[in-house]
Design an enzyme around this catalytic site. Structure first.
Site, PDB file in Angstrom:
ATOM      1  N   ARG A  91      35.919  33.016  20.990  1.00 31.54           N
ATOM      2  CA  ARG A  91      35.468  32.563  19.661  1.00 31.54           C
ATOM      3  C   ARG A  91      36.296  31.369  19.210  1.00 31.54           C
ATOM      4  NH1 ARG A  91      38.058  36.909  15.501  1.00 31.54           N
ATOM      5  NH2 ARG A  91      39.763  37.566  16.819  1.00 31.54           N
ATOM      6  N   ASP A 127      31.314  38.782  18.892  1.00 28.13           N
ATOM      7  CA  ASP A 127      30.240  38.024  18.247  1.00 28.13           C
ATOM      8  C   ASP A 127      30.606  36.566  18.018  1.00 28.13           C
ATOM      9  OD1 ASP A 127      32.174  38.308  16.353  1.00 28.13           O
ATOM     10  OD2 ASP A 127      30.948  39.396  14.896  1.00 28.13           O
ATOM     11  N   GLY A 128      31.787  36.171  18.483  1.00 26.89           N
ATOM     12  CA  GLY A 128      32.200  34.776  18.317  1.00 26.89           C
ATOM     13  C   GLY A 128      32.658  34.421  16.908  1.00 26.89           C
ATOM     14  N   ARG A 178      42.742  25.584  13.974  1.00 22.91           N
ATOM     15  CA  ARG A 178      44.103  25.682  14.503  1.00 22.91           C
ATOM     16  C   ARG A 178      44.501  24.352  15.137  1.00 22.91           C
ATOM     17  NH1 ARG A 178      44.762  31.322  17.622  1.00 22.91           N
ATOM     18  NH2 ARG A 178      43.469  30.362  19.226  1.00 22.91           N
ATOM     19  N   ASP A 261      47.645  36.922  27.539  1.00 17.95           N
ATOM     20  CA  ASP A 261      46.711  35.890  27.065  1.00 17.95           C
ATOM     21  C   ASP A 261      47.065  35.431  25.658  1.00 17.95           C
ATOM     22  OD1 ASP A 261      45.762  38.687  26.657  1.00 17.95           O
ATOM     23  OD2 ASP A 261      44.255  37.725  25.412  1.00 17.95           O
ATOM     24  N   ASN A 262      48.027  36.094  25.034  1.00 13.79           N
ATOM     25  CA  ASN A 262      48.459  35.686  23.698  1.00 13.79           C
ATOM     26  C   ASN A 262      49.856  35.085  23.724  1.00 13.79           C
ATOM     27  OD1 ASN A 262      46.060  36.577  22.598  1.00 13.79           O
ATOM     28  ND2 ASN A 262      46.856  38.573  22.026  1.00 13.79           N
TER      29      ASN A 262
HETATM   30  P1  AMP Z   1      42.737  38.841  21.097  1.00 14.76           P
HETATM   31  O1  AMP Z   1      43.229  40.230  21.309  1.00 14.76           O
HETATM   32  O2  AMP Z   1      42.320  38.539  19.681  1.00 14.76           O
HETATM   33  O3  AMP Z   1      43.669  37.817  21.634  1.00 14.76           O
HETATM   34  O4  AMP Z   1      41.368  38.709  21.908  1.00 14.76           O
HETATM   35  C1  AMP Z   1      41.250  39.016  23.279  1.00 14.76           C
HETATM   36  C2  AMP Z   1      40.042  38.337  23.849  1.00 14.76           C
HETATM   37  O5  AMP Z   1      38.874  38.718  23.156  1.00 14.76           O
HETATM   38  C3  AMP Z   1      40.099  36.821  23.792  1.00 14.76           C
HETATM   39  O6  AMP Z   1      39.527  36.321  24.969  1.00 14.76           O
HETATM   40  C4  AMP Z   1      39.261  36.498  22.581  1.00 14.76           C
HETATM   41  O7  AMP Z   1      38.685  35.220  22.659  1.00 14.76           O
HETATM   42  C5  AMP Z   1      38.206  37.584  22.613  1.00 14.76           C
HETATM   43  N1  AMP Z   1      37.697  37.935  21.286  1.00 14.76           N
HETATM   44  C6  AMP Z   1      38.328  38.576  20.293  1.00 14.76           C
HETATM   45  N2  AMP Z   1      37.540  38.718  19.227  1.00 14.76           N
HETATM   46  C7  AMP Z   1      36.349  38.154  19.542  1.00 14.76           C
HETATM   47  C8  AMP Z   1      35.102  37.979  18.870  1.00 14.76           C
HETATM   48  N3  AMP Z   1      34.899  38.425  17.644  1.00 14.76           N
HETATM   49  N4  AMP Z   1      34.122  37.340  19.536  1.00 14.76           N
HETATM   50  C9  AMP Z   1      34.292  36.881  20.772  1.00 14.76           C
HETATM   51  N5  AMP Z   1      35.428  37.032  21.468  1.00 14.76           N
HETATM   52  C10 AMP Z   1      36.452  37.641  20.862  1.00 14.76           C
HETATM   53 MG    MG Z   2      44.079  36.104  21.956  1.00 17.79          MG
END
Ligand code: AMP
Ligand code: MG
Length: 494
Positions: A91, A127-128, A178, A261-262
Protein backbone atom coordinates in the site's frame (compact mmCIF):
# COMPACT_ATOMS: atom_id res chain seq x y z
CA UNK A 1 2.86 24.67 -9.69
CA UNK A 2 5.04 21.71 -8.68
CA UNK A 3 6.51 21.46 -12.18
CA UNK A 4 9.55 23.36 -10.98
CA UNK A 5 10.66 20.49 -8.68
CA UNK A 6 13.73 18.61 -9.79
CA UNK A 7 12.63 14.97 -9.76
CA UNK A 8 14.85 11.95 -10.28
CA UNK A 9 13.92 8.30 -10.41
CA UNK A 10 17.06 6.44 -9.42
CA UNK A 11 15.21 3.47 -7.93
CA UNK A 12 13.27 3.10 -11.18
CA UNK A 13 16.59 2.71 -13.00
CA UNK A 14 17.17 -0.59 -11.24
CA UNK A 15 16.18 -3.68 -13.30
CA UNK A 16 12.42 -4.14 -13.72
CA UNK A 17 12.40 -7.16 -11.36
CA UNK A 18 12.73 -4.73 -8.43
CA UNK A 19 9.31 -3.13 -8.74
CA UNK A 20 6.08 -2.74 -10.64
CA UNK A 21 5.27 0.52 -12.36
CA UNK A 22 1.69 1.51 -11.69
CA UNK A 23 -0.66 4.35 -10.84
CA UNK A 24 -1.80 5.30 -7.39
CA UNK A 25 -5.53 5.00 -6.70
CA UNK A 26 -6.47 8.29 -5.16
CA UNK A 27 -8.78 9.20 -2.32
CA UNK A 28 -12.22 10.52 -3.22
CA UNK A 29 -12.93 14.11 -2.34
CA UNK A 30 -9.69 14.50 -0.40
CA UNK A 31 -8.67 17.31 1.89
CA UNK A 32 -5.30 18.19 3.31
CA UNK A 33 -5.29 17.62 7.06
CA UNK A 34 -1.79 18.89 7.80
CA UNK A 35 1.58 19.69 6.25
CA UNK A 36 4.82 19.51 8.22
CA UNK A 37 6.49 22.78 7.27
CA UNK A 38 9.94 21.57 8.39
CA UNK A 39 9.77 18.64 6.00
CA UNK A 40 8.36 20.83 3.23
CA UNK A 41 11.37 23.10 3.77
CA UNK A 42 13.80 20.20 3.25
CA UNK A 43 12.14 19.55 -0.09
CA UNK A 44 12.26 23.22 -1.05
CA UNK A 45 8.46 23.42 -1.12
CA UNK A 46 7.03 26.86 -0.37
CA UNK A 47 3.81 27.39 1.64
CA UNK A 48 2.14 28.49 -1.63
CA UNK A 49 3.13 25.20 -3.24
CA UNK A 50 1.88 23.02 -0.38
CA UNK A 51 -1.39 24.97 -0.31
CA UNK A 52 -1.97 24.43 -4.04
CA UNK A 53 -4.55 22.19 -5.70
CA UNK A 54 -1.70 20.42 -7.49
CA UNK A 55 -0.14 19.46 -4.22
CA UNK A 56 -3.39 18.02 -2.86
CA UNK A 57 -3.98 16.06 -6.08
CA UNK A 58 -0.52 14.50 -5.92
CA UNK A 59 -0.47 13.76 -2.21
CA UNK A 60 -3.95 12.22 -2.28
CA UNK A 61 -2.88 9.84 -5.04
CA UNK A 62 -4.94 11.56 -7.74
CA UNK A 63 -2.06 12.75 -9.94
CA UNK A 64 1.53 11.59 -10.45
CA UNK A 65 4.47 13.69 -9.37
CA UNK A 66 5.50 15.69 -12.46
CA UNK A 67 8.57 13.97 -13.87
CA UNK A 68 8.23 11.04 -11.47
CA UNK A 69 7.82 7.33 -12.18
CA UNK A 70 5.28 5.80 -9.78
CA UNK A 71 6.13 2.30 -8.61
CA UNK A 72 5.72 -0.26 -5.84
CA UNK A 73 8.84 -2.15 -4.76
CA UNK A 74 9.10 -5.84 -4.03
CA UNK A 75 10.78 -7.26 -0.93
CA UNK A 76 10.50 -10.25 1.37
CA UNK A 77 11.15 -10.77 5.04
CA UNK A 78 11.02 -12.59 8.32
CA UNK A 79 7.91 -11.76 10.32
CA UNK A 80 7.83 -12.64 14.02
CA UNK A 81 10.86 -14.85 13.53
CA UNK A 82 9.41 -16.85 10.66
CA UNK A 83 10.24 -16.62 6.96
CA UNK A 84 7.22 -14.92 5.36
CA UNK A 85 8.27 -15.10 1.71
CA UNK A 86 7.46 -12.33 -0.70
CA UNK A 87 5.97 -9.12 0.66
CA UNK A 88 6.48 -5.70 -0.89
CA UNK A 89 4.88 -2.28 -1.00
CA UNK A 90 1.33 -3.49 -0.52
CA UNK A 91 0.00 0.00 0.00
CA UNK A 92 2.94 2.28 -0.67
CA UNK A 93 3.57 4.07 -3.95
CA UNK A 94 6.97 5.56 -4.60
CA UNK A 95 6.48 8.74 -6.62
CA UNK A 96 10.11 9.61 -7.33
CA UNK A 97 12.82 11.62 -5.58
CA UNK A 98 12.86 15.38 -5.17
CA UNK A 99 16.13 17.32 -5.01
CA UNK A 100 16.29 19.12 -1.67
CA UNK A 101 18.67 19.41 1.23
CA UNK A 102 19.22 17.70 4.56
CA UNK A 103 18.93 19.29 8.01
CA UNK A 104 22.51 20.58 7.73
CA UNK A 105 21.80 22.18 4.37
CA UNK A 106 23.68 19.64 2.23
CA UNK A 107 21.98 18.86 -1.07
CA UNK A 108 20.27 15.47 -1.23
CA UNK A 109 17.46 13.62 -2.95
CA UNK A 110 14.35 12.78 -0.98
CA UNK A 111 12.10 9.95 -2.10
CA UNK A 112 8.38 10.56 -1.73
CA UNK A 113 6.10 7.67 -0.97
CA UNK A 114 2.32 7.63 -0.56
CA UNK A 115 1.19 5.18 2.11
CA UNK A 116 -2.39 4.10 1.56
CA UNK A 117 -2.84 4.97 -2.13
CA UNK A 118 -4.45 1.75 -3.28
CA UNK A 119 -3.72 -1.81 -4.31
CA UNK A 120 -0.42 -2.97 -5.75
CA UNK A 121 0.68 -6.40 -6.98
CA UNK A 122 2.10 -6.91 -3.47
CA UNK A 123 -1.08 -6.15 -1.51
CA UNK A 124 -1.77 -9.82 -0.77
CA UNK A 125 -4.93 -9.87 1.41
CA UNK A 126 -4.82 -6.13 2.10
CA UNK A 127 -6.89 -3.37 0.56
CA UNK A 128 -4.05 -0.97 -0.19
CA UNK A 129 -5.48 1.59 2.19
CA UNK A 130 -4.42 3.12 5.49
CA UNK A 131 -6.87 4.38 8.09
CA UNK A 132 -6.75 7.92 9.43
CA UNK A 133 -5.92 6.67 12.95
CA UNK A 134 -2.69 4.94 11.94
CA UNK A 135 -1.78 7.69 9.49
CA UNK A 136 -1.93 10.31 12.23
CA UNK A 137 0.17 8.06 14.47
CA UNK A 138 2.83 7.65 11.78
CA UNK A 139 2.78 11.35 10.96
CA UNK A 140 3.29 12.40 14.57
CA UNK A 141 5.86 9.73 15.40
CA UNK A 142 8.11 10.69 12.50
CA UNK A 143 8.17 14.28 13.76
CA UNK A 144 8.67 13.16 17.37
CA UNK A 145 11.75 11.18 16.35
CA UNK A 146 13.22 14.13 14.47
CA UNK A 147 12.78 16.27 17.58
CA UNK A 148 14.51 13.62 19.69
CA UNK A 149 17.38 13.45 17.21
CA UNK A 150 16.66 9.82 16.31
CA UNK A 151 17.08 8.69 12.68
CA UNK A 152 13.71 8.20 11.02
CA UNK A 153 11.75 8.38 7.82
CA UNK A 154 9.89 11.70 7.66
CA UNK A 155 6.28 12.54 6.94
CA UNK A 156 5.42 15.50 4.75
CA UNK A 157 1.64 15.63 5.01
CA UNK A 158 -1.62 13.80 5.61
CA UNK A 159 -4.53 13.86 3.25
CA UNK A 160 -7.86 12.44 4.32
CA UNK A 161 -11.23 11.53 2.90
CA UNK A 162 -14.57 10.08 3.92
CA UNK A 163 -13.86 6.91 1.94
CA UNK A 164 -14.68 3.99 4.24
CA UNK A 165 -11.97 1.48 5.17
CA UNK A 166 -12.92 -1.73 6.90
CA UNK A 167 -10.85 -2.91 9.86
CA UNK A 168 -12.32 -4.17 13.18
CA UNK A 169 -14.80 -1.34 12.65
CA UNK A 170 -15.47 0.95 9.70
CA UNK A 171 -12.96 3.77 9.63
CA UNK A 172 -11.95 6.40 7.08
CA UNK A 173 -9.04 6.50 4.65
CA UNK A 174 -5.99 8.72 4.72
CA UNK A 175 -2.61 8.92 3.05
CA UNK A 176 0.66 9.86 4.70
CA UNK A 177 3.33 11.12 2.34
CA UNK A 178 6.54 9.62 3.64
CA UNK A 179 9.94 11.04 2.85
CA UNK A 180 13.36 9.37 3.11
CA UNK A 181 16.56 9.08 1.12
CA UNK A 182 15.46 5.49 0.50
CA UNK A 183 12.88 3.00 1.76
CA UNK A 184 15.06 -0.06 1.09
CA UNK A 185 14.78 -2.66 3.83
CA UNK A 186 16.74 -5.66 5.07
CA UNK A 187 13.98 -7.64 3.39
CA UNK A 188 14.85 -6.10 0.01
CA UNK A 189 18.15 -8.00 0.21
CA UNK A 190 16.58 -11.15 1.61
CA UNK A 191 14.27 -11.18 -1.38
CA UNK A 192 17.03 -11.83 -3.93
CA UNK A 193 18.82 -14.28 -1.69
CA UNK A 194 15.63 -16.32 -1.26
CA UNK A 195 14.92 -16.14 -4.99
CA UNK A 196 18.45 -17.36 -5.79
CA UNK A 197 19.30 -14.25 -7.76
CA UNK A 198 22.82 -13.30 -6.62
CA UNK A 199 23.05 -11.11 -9.73
CA UNK A 200 20.17 -8.94 -8.51
CA UNK A 201 21.44 -9.02 -4.94
CA UNK A 202 24.73 -7.64 -6.22
CA UNK A 203 22.85 -5.03 -8.26
CA UNK A 204 20.97 -3.88 -5.17
CA UNK A 205 24.13 -3.81 -3.10
CA UNK A 206 25.94 -1.70 -5.72
CA UNK A 207 23.01 0.69 -5.89
CA UNK A 208 22.82 1.13 -2.12
CA UNK A 209 26.58 1.44 -1.65
CA UNK A 210 26.98 3.97 -4.48
CA UNK A 211 24.11 6.14 -3.38
CA UNK A 212 24.20 5.95 0.39
CA UNK A 213 27.47 4.48 1.63
CA UNK A 214 29.95 5.95 -0.85
CA UNK A 215 31.82 7.82 1.91
CA UNK A 216 32.24 4.71 4.00
CA UNK A 217 32.51 1.79 1.59
CA UNK A 218 34.62 1.23 -1.48
CA UNK A 219 32.70 -0.10 -4.46
CA UNK A 220 34.06 -3.46 -5.68
CA UNK A 221 35.76 -3.17 -9.06
CA UNK A 222 35.74 -6.94 -9.63
CA UNK A 223 34.40 -10.13 -8.02
CA UNK A 224 37.46 -10.53 -5.84
CA UNK A 225 36.68 -7.22 -4.13
CA UNK A 226 33.08 -8.12 -3.34
CA UNK A 227 33.71 -9.66 0.11
CA UNK A 228 35.52 -6.52 1.26
CA UNK A 229 32.67 -4.35 -0.03
CA UNK A 230 30.09 -6.54 1.69
CA UNK A 231 31.95 -6.41 5.00
CA UNK A 232 32.40 -2.65 4.79
CA UNK A 233 28.73 -2.25 4.01
CA UNK A 234 27.64 -4.61 6.79
CA UNK A 235 29.88 -2.83 9.29
CA UNK A 236 28.10 0.37 8.48
CA UNK A 237 24.58 -1.08 8.65
CA UNK A 238 25.49 -2.85 11.89
CA UNK A 239 26.77 0.39 13.41
CA UNK A 240 23.70 2.36 12.36
CA UNK A 241 21.34 -0.32 13.63
CA UNK A 242 23.14 -0.67 16.97
CA UNK A 243 23.08 3.11 17.49
CA UNK A 244 19.42 3.25 16.54
CA UNK A 245 18.59 0.57 19.11
CA UNK A 246 20.48 2.52 21.80
CA UNK A 247 18.50 5.62 20.82
CA UNK A 248 15.19 3.80 21.08
CA UNK A 249 16.03 2.23 24.44
CA UNK A 250 16.97 5.57 25.95
CA UNK A 251 13.65 7.25 25.23
CA UNK A 252 11.47 4.23 26.05
CA UNK A 253 10.43 3.75 22.42
CA UNK A 254 9.08 0.36 21.39
CA UNK A 255 8.74 -0.24 17.67
CA UNK A 256 6.30 -3.09 18.01
CA UNK A 257 6.91 -4.94 14.71
CA UNK A 258 10.64 -5.33 14.15
CA UNK A 259 10.20 -7.73 11.26
CA UNK A 260 13.08 -7.70 8.78
CA UNK A 261 10.85 -5.99 6.22
CA UNK A 262 10.45 -3.14 8.70
CA UNK A 263 14.19 -2.57 9.16
CA UNK A 264 15.68 0.27 7.12
CA UNK A 265 19.00 -0.43 5.43
CA UNK A 266 19.91 3.19 6.28
CA UNK A 267 19.33 2.66 10.01
CA UNK A 268 16.19 4.81 10.07
CA UNK A 269 13.15 4.11 12.20
CA UNK A 270 10.62 2.98 9.60
CA UNK A 271 7.06 1.65 9.38
CA UNK A 272 5.35 3.15 12.38
CA UNK A 273 2.44 0.91 13.29
CA UNK A 274 1.74 -0.35 16.79
CA UNK A 275 4.72 1.52 18.25
CA UNK A 276 4.64 3.16 21.66
CA UNK A 277 6.60 5.46 23.90
CA UNK A 278 6.33 3.86 27.30
CA UNK A 279 4.46 5.63 30.06
CA UNK A 280 5.05 3.49 33.18
CA UNK A 281 8.33 1.60 32.79
CA UNK A 282 8.16 -2.15 32.38
CA UNK A 283 11.33 -3.74 31.06
CA UNK A 284 9.27 -6.35 29.23
CA UNK A 285 6.71 -3.86 27.98
CA UNK A 286 4.93 -5.02 24.81
CA UNK A 287 3.29 -2.21 22.86
CA UNK A 288 1.70 -4.34 20.14
CA UNK A 289 -1.33 -6.35 21.22
CA UNK A 290 -0.76 -8.72 18.31
CA UNK A 291 2.68 -9.63 19.74
CA UNK A 292 1.40 -12.27 22.14
CA UNK A 293 4.84 -13.78 22.84
CA UNK A 294 6.55 -10.46 23.54
CA UNK A 295 9.11 -11.02 20.80
CA UNK A 296 9.36 -7.26 20.31
CA UNK A 297 9.17 -6.19 23.96
CA UNK A 298 11.31 -3.18 24.98
CA UNK A 299 14.02 -5.33 26.55
CA UNK A 300 14.24 -7.52 23.43
CA UNK A 301 14.76 -4.80 20.85
CA UNK A 302 18.56 -4.70 20.90
CA UNK A 303 18.88 -8.46 20.48
CA UNK A 304 16.19 -8.51 17.80
CA UNK A 305 18.21 -5.86 15.97
CA UNK A 306 21.10 -8.32 15.90
CA UNK A 307 18.85 -11.24 14.92
CA UNK A 308 17.65 -9.19 11.97
CA UNK A 309 21.21 -8.29 11.01
CA UNK A 310 22.01 -12.02 10.95
CA UNK A 311 19.23 -12.48 8.41
CA UNK A 312 20.67 -9.65 6.32
CA UNK A 313 24.26 -10.86 6.56
CA UNK A 314 23.27 -14.39 5.64
CA UNK A 315 22.20 -13.22 2.18
CA UNK A 316 25.80 -12.40 1.28
CA UNK A 317 26.84 -16.04 1.48
CA UNK A 318 25.50 -16.13 -2.08
CA UNK A 319 28.05 -13.48 -3.10
CA UNK A 320 30.90 -15.67 -1.92
CA UNK A 321 31.48 -14.07 1.48
CA UNK A 322 32.50 -16.64 4.07
CA UNK A 323 30.44 -17.30 7.15
CA UNK A 324 33.47 -16.48 9.30
CA UNK A 325 33.82 -13.06 7.74
CA UNK A 326 30.12 -12.33 8.25
CA UNK A 327 30.17 -13.48 11.87
CA UNK A 328 33.22 -11.30 12.49
CA UNK A 329 31.22 -8.30 11.32
CA UNK A 330 28.15 -9.28 13.35
CA UNK A 331 30.26 -9.68 16.49
CA UNK A 332 30.86 -5.93 16.42
CA UNK A 333 27.20 -5.17 17.01
CA UNK A 334 27.04 -5.91 20.71
CA UNK A 335 30.01 -3.77 21.82
CA UNK A 336 28.78 -0.86 19.71
CA UNK A 337 25.30 -1.08 21.18
CA UNK A 338 26.55 -1.53 24.74
CA UNK A 339 28.96 1.37 24.58
CA UNK A 340 26.41 3.71 23.00
CA UNK A 341 23.77 2.70 25.53
CA UNK A 342 26.15 3.15 28.49
CA UNK A 343 27.30 6.54 27.25
CA UNK A 344 23.74 7.69 26.86
CA UNK A 345 22.76 6.38 30.28
CA UNK A 346 25.67 8.14 31.97
CA UNK A 347 24.56 11.38 30.38
CA UNK A 348 20.87 10.80 31.15
CA UNK A 349 21.71 10.16 34.79
CA UNK A 350 24.05 13.15 34.99
CA UNK A 351 27.03 11.03 36.02
CA UNK A 352 29.43 12.48 33.43
CA UNK A 353 32.00 9.67 33.70
CA UNK A 354 31.83 6.05 34.78
CA UNK A 355 32.93 5.36 38.33
CA UNK A 356 32.99 2.20 40.38
CA UNK A 357 29.52 1.42 41.58
CA UNK A 358 27.70 3.15 38.72
CA UNK A 359 26.76 -0.17 37.16
CA UNK A 360 24.90 -1.14 40.35
CA UNK A 361 23.38 2.32 40.74
CA UNK A 362 21.95 2.18 37.22
CA UNK A 363 20.81 -1.42 37.59
CA UNK A 364 18.96 -0.51 40.75
CA UNK A 365 17.47 2.49 38.94
CA UNK A 366 15.90 0.26 36.30
CA UNK A 367 14.70 -2.12 39.01
CA UNK A 368 13.12 0.74 40.91
CA UNK A 369 11.32 2.07 37.84
CA UNK A 370 10.18 -1.40 36.84
CA UNK A 371 8.95 -2.42 40.31
CA UNK A 372 6.91 0.75 40.63
CA UNK A 373 5.97 1.17 37.00
CA UNK A 374 7.23 4.72 37.33
CA UNK A 375 6.83 7.04 34.38
CA UNK A 376 9.80 6.55 32.02
CA UNK A 377 9.98 10.08 30.66
CA UNK A 378 9.35 12.08 33.82
CA UNK A 379 11.53 9.87 36.04
CA UNK A 380 14.56 10.80 33.97
CA UNK A 381 13.47 14.38 33.50
CA UNK A 382 12.81 15.10 37.18
CA UNK A 383 15.99 13.35 38.25
CA UNK A 384 17.89 16.43 37.12
CA UNK A 385 16.30 18.57 39.84
CA UNK A 386 16.60 16.30 42.88
CA UNK A 387 19.64 18.01 44.39
CA UNK A 388 17.57 21.14 44.60
CA UNK A 389 14.08 19.79 45.18
CA UNK A 390 13.14 16.11 45.06
CA UNK A 391 9.39 16.46 45.56
CA UNK A 392 8.28 16.15 41.91
CA UNK A 393 10.62 13.22 41.43
CA UNK A 394 9.45 11.32 44.52
CA UNK A 395 5.81 11.92 43.64
CA UNK A 396 6.30 9.62 40.63
CA UNK A 397 6.75 6.62 42.94
CA UNK A 398 4.11 4.72 44.89
CA UNK A 399 6.62 3.07 47.26
CA UNK A 400 8.25 6.26 48.48
CA UNK A 401 10.71 4.66 50.96
CA UNK A 402 12.16 2.50 48.17
CA UNK A 403 12.56 5.54 45.93
CA UNK A 404 14.08 7.56 48.78
CA UNK A 405 16.55 4.81 49.51
CA UNK A 406 17.81 4.76 45.93
CA UNK A 407 17.84 8.54 45.82
CA UNK A 408 20.13 8.73 48.87
CA UNK A 409 22.75 6.70 47.02
CA UNK A 410 22.30 8.79 43.89
CA UNK A 411 22.66 12.05 45.77
CA UNK A 412 25.79 10.79 47.49
CA UNK A 413 27.25 9.95 44.08
CA UNK A 414 26.35 13.37 42.65
CA UNK A 415 27.66 15.19 45.70
CA UNK A 416 31.15 13.82 44.98
CA UNK A 417 31.22 15.53 41.61
CA UNK A 418 32.99 18.75 40.93
CA UNK A 419 31.58 21.70 39.10
CA UNK A 420 28.48 23.72 39.06
CA UNK A 421 25.20 21.86 39.44
CA UNK A 422 23.48 23.92 36.78
CA UNK A 423 25.73 22.48 34.11
CA UNK A 424 24.71 18.97 35.13
CA UNK A 425 21.04 19.92 35.13
CA UNK A 426 21.31 21.48 31.68
CA UNK A 427 23.20 18.55 30.29
CA UNK A 428 20.63 16.08 31.67
CA UNK A 429 17.72 18.12 30.35
CA UNK A 430 19.33 18.19 26.93
CA UNK A 431 18.98 14.39 26.68
CA UNK A 432 15.92 13.64 28.80
CA UNK A 433 12.86 14.88 26.92
CA UNK A 434 9.98 16.49 28.77
CA UNK A 435 7.57 15.78 25.93
CA UNK A 436 7.19 12.46 24.18
CA UNK A 437 4.44 11.22 21.93
CA UNK A 438 2.49 9.30 24.52
CA UNK A 439 -0.27 7.08 23.16
CA UNK A 440 -2.96 9.18 24.77
CA UNK A 441 -1.65 12.35 23.13
CA UNK A 442 -1.72 10.67 19.73
CA UNK A 443 -5.24 9.51 20.56
CA UNK A 444 -6.37 13.10 21.21
CA UNK A 445 -4.90 14.19 17.90
CA UNK A 446 -6.80 11.33 16.19
CA UNK A 447 -10.14 12.38 17.74
CA UNK A 448 -9.67 15.88 16.36
CA UNK A 449 -8.41 14.61 13.01
CA UNK A 450 -11.61 12.60 12.62
CA UNK A 451 -13.44 15.93 12.85
CA UNK A 452 -11.04 17.32 10.23
CA UNK A 453 -9.51 19.50 12.91
CA UNK A 454 -5.69 19.59 12.82
CA UNK A 455 -5.22 21.78 15.91
CA UNK A 456 -3.94 19.05 18.25
CA UNK A 457 -1.56 17.80 15.55
CA UNK A 458 -0.28 21.34 15.16
CA UNK A 459 0.27 21.79 18.91
CA UNK A 460 1.91 18.39 19.24
CA UNK A 461 4.29 19.15 16.38
CA UNK A 462 5.22 22.36 18.15
CA UNK A 463 6.17 20.68 21.43
CA UNK A 464 7.71 17.62 19.82
CA UNK A 465 9.95 19.76 17.63
CA UNK A 466 11.76 20.84 20.83
CA UNK A 467 11.02 18.07 23.30
CA UNK A 468 13.90 18.95 25.62
CA UNK A 469 12.79 22.55 26.18
CA UNK A 470 9.97 23.42 28.55
CA UNK A 471 7.41 25.45 26.63
CA UNK A 472 5.04 27.95 28.19
CA UNK A 473 1.38 26.96 28.06
CA UNK A 474 2.15 23.40 26.95
CA UNK A 475 2.01 21.73 30.41
CA UNK A 476 -0.81 19.43 29.29
CA UNK A 477 1.55 17.72 26.82
CA UNK A 478 4.00 16.83 29.57
CA UNK A 479 1.35 15.43 31.91
CA UNK A 480 1.15 11.85 33.11
CA UNK A 481 -1.38 9.81 31.16
CA UNK A 482 -4.99 9.89 32.31
CA UNK A 483 -6.67 6.72 33.56
CA UNK A 484 -8.30 5.99 30.18
CA UNK A 485 -4.88 5.75 28.51
CA UNK A 486 -4.56 2.22 29.93
CA UNK A 487 -7.44 1.17 27.74
CA UNK A 488 -5.78 2.15 24.46
CA UNK A 489 -5.00 -1.04 22.57
CA UNK A 490 -2.62 -0.76 19.65
CA UNK A 491 -2.35 -3.67 17.26
CA UNK A 492 -1.00 -4.44 13.79
CA UNK A 493 -4.35 -3.36 12.34
CA UNK A 494 -3.72 -0.16 10.46
P1 AMP B 1 3.53 -4.18 8.03
O1 AMP B 1 3.43 -5.18 9.12
O2 AMP B 1 2.60 -3.00 8.18
O3 AMP B 1 4.93 -3.75 7.77
O4 AMP B 1 3.00 -4.88 6.70
C1 AMP B 1 3.50 -6.10 6.21
C2 AMP B 1 3.19 -6.24 4.76
O5 AMP B 1 1.80 -6.16 4.53
C3 AMP B 1 3.84 -5.18 3.88
O6 AMP B 1 4.24 -5.79 2.69
C4 AMP B 1 2.71 -4.21 3.66
O7 AMP B 1 2.86 -3.49 2.45
C5 AMP B 1 1.49 -5.11 3.62
N1 AMP B 1 0.27 -4.44 4.08
C6 AMP B 1 -0.05 -4.05 5.32
N2 AMP B 1 -1.26 -3.48 5.35
C7 AMP B 1 -1.74 -3.51 4.09
C8 AMP B 1 -2.94 -3.09 3.45
N3 AMP B 1 -3.92 -2.52 4.13
N4 AMP B 1 -3.05 -3.29 2.13
C9 AMP B 1 -2.08 -3.86 1.42
N5 AMP B 1 -0.94 -4.31 1.95
C10 AMP B 1 -0.75 -4.12 3.27
MG1 MG C 1 6.12 -2.78 6.84
Amino acid sequence: MLNSLLVSNSFAQLPPEFYTRLQARGLNNPSLLHVNSDVAGLLGLSPEQTASEDFLRIMSGNAPLPGGVTLAAVYSGHQFGVWAGQLGDGRAHLLGAVAGHDASGNPCDWELQLKGAGLTPYSRMGDGRAVLRSSVREYLASAAMVGLGIPTTLALCITQSDDPVYRETTETAAIVTRVAPSFIRFGSFEHWYANRRPDLLRELLNYVVCRFFADEVKLAQNDAEVPAMVCGFLDSVIRRTALLMADWQCVGFCHGVMNTDNMSILGLTIDYGPYGFMDGFQANHICNHSDTEGRYAWNQQASIGLWNLYRLANCFISLGVTQDALVQCLDRYEPIFTEAFREKMIRKMGLVQWQDGDEELIDQWWQLLHAQKADFTLSFRYLSEVMHDDSRFLALFTDRPAAEQWLRQYKARIALMEGNGQERVDSMNAVNPLYVLRNYLAERAIWDAKLKNPSTIEKLLTVLRNPFVEQAGMEQFAALPPEWANEIAVSCSS
